[in-house]
Design a protein around this motif. Structure first.
Motif, mmCIF file in Angstrom:
data_model
loop_
_atom_site.group_PDB
_atom_site.id
_atom_site.type_symbol
_atom_site.label_atom_id
_atom_site.label_comp_id
_atom_site.label_asym_id
_atom_site.label_seq_id
_atom_site.Cartn_x
_atom_site.Cartn_y
_atom_site.Cartn_z
ATOM 1 N N ALA A 187 4.834 2.496 -6.597
ATOM 2 C CA ALA A 187 3.334 2.632 -6.965
ATOM 3 C C ALA A 187 3.188 3.462 -8.220
ATOM 4 N N ASP A 188 2.088 3.268 -8.936
ATOM 5 C CA ASP A 188 1.881 3.890 -10.227
ATOM 6 C C ASP A 188 1.072 5.620 -9.745
ATOM 7 N N LEU A 189 1.845 6.245 -8.970
ATOM 8 C CA LEU A 189 1.432 7.496 -8.492
ATOM 9 C C LEU A 189 2.275 8.615 -8.706
ATOM 10 N N VAL A 241 0.791 -1.321 -0.117
ATOM 11 C CA VAL A 241 0.007 -0.029 -0.009
ATOM 12 C C VAL A 241 0.885 1.116 0.095
ATOM 13 N N LEU A 242 1.948 1.188 0.740
ATOM 14 C CA LEU A 242 2.952 2.324 0.624
ATOM 15 C C LEU A 242 4.052 2.186 -0.201
ATOM 16 N N ASP A 243 4.045 1.253 -1.321
ATOM 17 C CA ASP A 243 5.041 1.243 -2.199
ATOM 18 C C ASP A 243 5.458 2.374 -2.723
ATOM 19 N N THR A 293 2.574 11.269 -1.896
ATOM 20 C CA THR A 293 2.626 11.989 -0.611
ATOM 21 C C THR A 293 1.171 11.849 0.206
ATOM 22 N N ARG A 294 0.159 12.157 -0.646
ATOM 23 C CA ARG A 294 -1.168 12.182 0.147
ATOM 24 C C ARG A 294 -1.144 10.679 0.534
#
Length: 111
Positions: free
Chosen positions: A30-32, A25-27, A38-39
């Motif tokens: 991730a595709d962000l 979840v906090l990878d 940060t959010r």
């Protein structure tokens, strides 16, 4: 923070906003974008960055457990240069609520 500690000795907060999230979840991969990542971090961990940004000493202690047996952290913060206060308070809490023997159902020592 300085003004707060003119009236109070210690600030008590949760360490995180939620119980431990699932792996990934906090990878950071991730595709962000940076703002989205940060959010996501702040959705789970909004209390510790205040201490990081202000240089205020703090300590996180595993004072509780979830129904699934995972540790729930409680964060203590003190005024500047109060590490000794936080360590003494932490030792008293560990004596009153020992956590050394607590283990979640899945733990390396349970094998």
């Amino acid at each position: 923070m300085g003004r707060f500690f003119t009236e109070y000795d210690v600030l008590l907060t949760p360490t995180t906003n939620t119980p431990a999230p699932a792996l990934g979840v906090l990878d950071a991969d991730a595709d962000l974008d940076a703002e989205g990542w940060t959010r996501r971090i702040f959705d789970h961990c909004s209390f510790t960055p205040l201490l990081n940004a202000t240089g205020t000493p703090g300590i996180s202690l595993p004072l509780a457990q979830s129904t699934g047996g995972l540790p729930i952290g409680i964060q203590l913060a003190g005024p500047m240069c109060s590490e000794d206060l936080l360590l003494r308070l932490s030792a008293q809490l560990e004596n009153a609520l020992p956590w050394a023997g607590r283990r979640p159902p899945i733990h390396a020592a349970n094998r």
